[in-house]
Design a protein around this motif. Structure first.
Motif, short mmCIF file in Angstrom:
data_model
loop_
_atom_site.label_atom_id
_atom_site.label_comp_id
_atom_site.label_asym_id
_atom_site.label_seq_id
_atom_site.Cartn_x
_atom_site.Cartn_y
_atom_site.Cartn_z
N UNK A 116 54.98 -35.27 90.60
CA UNK A 116 56.20 -34.47 90.68
C UNK A 116 57.24 -35.02 91.66
N UNK A 117 56.91 -36.10 92.34
CA UNK A 117 57.82 -36.66 93.36
C UNK A 117 58.02 -38.15 93.10
N UNK A 118 59.06 -38.67 93.69
CA UNK A 118 59.33 -40.11 93.52
C UNK A 118 58.96 -40.83 94.81
N UNK A 119 57.66 -40.87 95.06
CA UNK A 119 57.12 -41.59 96.21
C UNK A 119 55.64 -41.87 95.93
N UNK A 120 55.03 -42.73 96.76
CA UNK A 120 53.60 -42.97 96.64
C UNK A 120 52.88 -41.66 96.88
N UNK A 121 51.82 -41.41 96.12
CA UNK A 121 51.07 -40.16 96.24
C UNK A 121 49.60 -40.48 96.49
N UNK A 122 49.03 -39.76 97.44
CA UNK A 122 47.58 -39.83 97.65
C UNK A 122 47.00 -38.46 97.34
N UNK A 123 46.03 -38.46 96.46
CA UNK A 123 45.34 -37.22 96.08
C UNK A 123 43.97 -37.27 96.72
N UNK A 124 43.70 -36.28 97.57
CA UNK A 124 42.40 -36.25 98.26
C UNK A 124 41.74 -34.90 98.01
N UNK A 125 40.43 -34.89 98.16
CA UNK A 125 39.68 -33.67 97.95
C UNK A 125 38.20 -33.91 98.13
N UNK A 126 37.42 -33.06 97.50
CA UNK A 126 35.96 -33.18 97.58
C UNK A 126 35.33 -32.94 96.21
N UNK A 127 34.17 -33.53 96.05
CA UNK A 127 33.36 -33.31 94.86
C UNK A 127 32.00 -32.82 95.36
N UNK A 128 31.62 -31.63 94.91
CA UNK A 128 30.37 -31.00 95.35
C UNK A 128 29.49 -30.76 94.13
N UNK A 129 28.20 -30.90 94.33
CA UNK A 129 27.29 -30.66 93.21
C UNK A 129 25.85 -30.65 93.63
N UNK A 130 25.00 -30.78 92.62
CA UNK A 130 23.56 -30.70 92.85
C UNK A 130 22.88 -31.72 91.95
N UNK A 131 22.00 -32.52 92.55
CA UNK A 131 21.12 -33.42 91.80
C UNK A 131 19.73 -32.84 91.84
N UNK A 132 19.04 -32.85 90.70
CA UNK A 132 17.68 -32.31 90.64
C UNK A 132 16.75 -33.25 89.91
N UNK A 133 15.49 -33.18 90.30
CA UNK A 133 14.42 -33.84 89.58
C UNK A 133 13.84 -32.85 88.58
N UNK A 134 13.11 -33.36 87.60
CA UNK A 134 12.51 -32.50 86.57
C UNK A 134 11.55 -31.48 87.18
N UNK A 135 10.92 -31.82 88.32
CA UNK A 135 9.96 -30.89 88.94
C UNK A 135 10.63 -29.76 89.72
N UNK A 136 11.97 -29.75 89.75
CA UNK A 136 12.68 -28.64 90.40
C UNK A 136 13.19 -28.95 91.79
N UNK A 137 12.82 -30.07 92.37
CA UNK A 137 13.36 -30.43 93.68
C UNK A 137 14.82 -30.83 93.51
N UNK A 138 15.67 -30.30 94.39
CA UNK A 138 17.12 -30.54 94.26
C UNK A 138 17.72 -30.95 95.59
N UNK A 139 18.82 -31.68 95.50
CA UNK A 139 19.61 -32.08 96.66
C UNK A 139 21.05 -31.70 96.37
N UNK A 140 21.66 -30.92 97.25
CA UNK A 140 23.08 -30.62 97.14
C UNK A 140 23.86 -31.74 97.82
N UNK A 141 25.06 -32.01 97.33
CA UNK A 141 25.87 -33.06 97.94
C UNK A 141 27.33 -32.64 97.99
N UNK A 142 28.04 -33.26 98.90
CA UNK A 142 29.49 -33.11 99.01
C UNK A 142 30.03 -34.47 99.39
#
Length: 160
Positions: A116-142
């Motif tokens: 929306x602007x006429x300048x260089x733009x940096x888009x920053x943020x976070x991605x959060x989620x969960x990785x799991x194994x088939x046995x139900x053990x999970x690790x949350x990440x950010x």
């Protein structure tokens, strides 16, 4: 008895430290230009064997869905919802009593944006989620994310 307790405590501490360091999903972030003012933000996940990553559209009340948030900015706007380029695996979960949507080995997502602007733009943020194994053990990440988009040329002459 004291030695057994200390041994269990040490094992528990070691397991906690190792699970915090483990990152079963590696991310690449890049852009694809659509027009002078529109881009796709691309999120590519490489997932270790045996692990899976939940979809942003995993149903409520199930495992944690992938969540992408951007820092507020008047420099760009999102166009529509995030797109799943990879097809998720759908599997009924006995614990949650519902279908769950997840990816194994690789997943790609795209979010369309408009500058929306006429300048260089940096888009920053976070991605959060969960990785799991088939046995139900999970690790949350950010994880932090960042995209750099160069100043558009002739922003006033672009169609909406």
């Amino acid at each position: 008895m004291k030695k057994i307790f200390l041994l269990l405590l040490l094992f528990s501490f070691n397991y906690t430290v190792n699970s915090q360091v483990q990152k079963p999903t590696k991310w690449k972030f890049f852009t694809q230009k659509i027009s002078e003012t529109e881009y796709f933000l691309v999120f590519e996940a490489s997932i270790e064997d045996g692990w899976h990553l939940y979809s942003p559209f995993n149903p409520e009340g199930g495992s944690l869905p992938l969540k992408i948030e951007y820092n507020k900015s008047s420099d760009f706007q999102l166009i529509g919802k995030i797109l799943e380029i990879s097809k998720p695996i759908v599997k009924y979960d006995e614990i949650f009593k519902k279908d769950e949507y997840f990816f194994e080995q690789k997943a790609t997502f795209k979010q369309r944006i408009k500058i929306l602007v006429q300048k260089d733009v940096e888009i920053i943020g976070t991605i959060d989620g969960q990785n799991c194994l088939e046995d139900g053990r999970c690790i949350n990440f950010s994880e932090d994310l960042s995209f750099k988009i160069p100043k558009p040329q002739n922003i006033d002459n672009q169609d909406n």
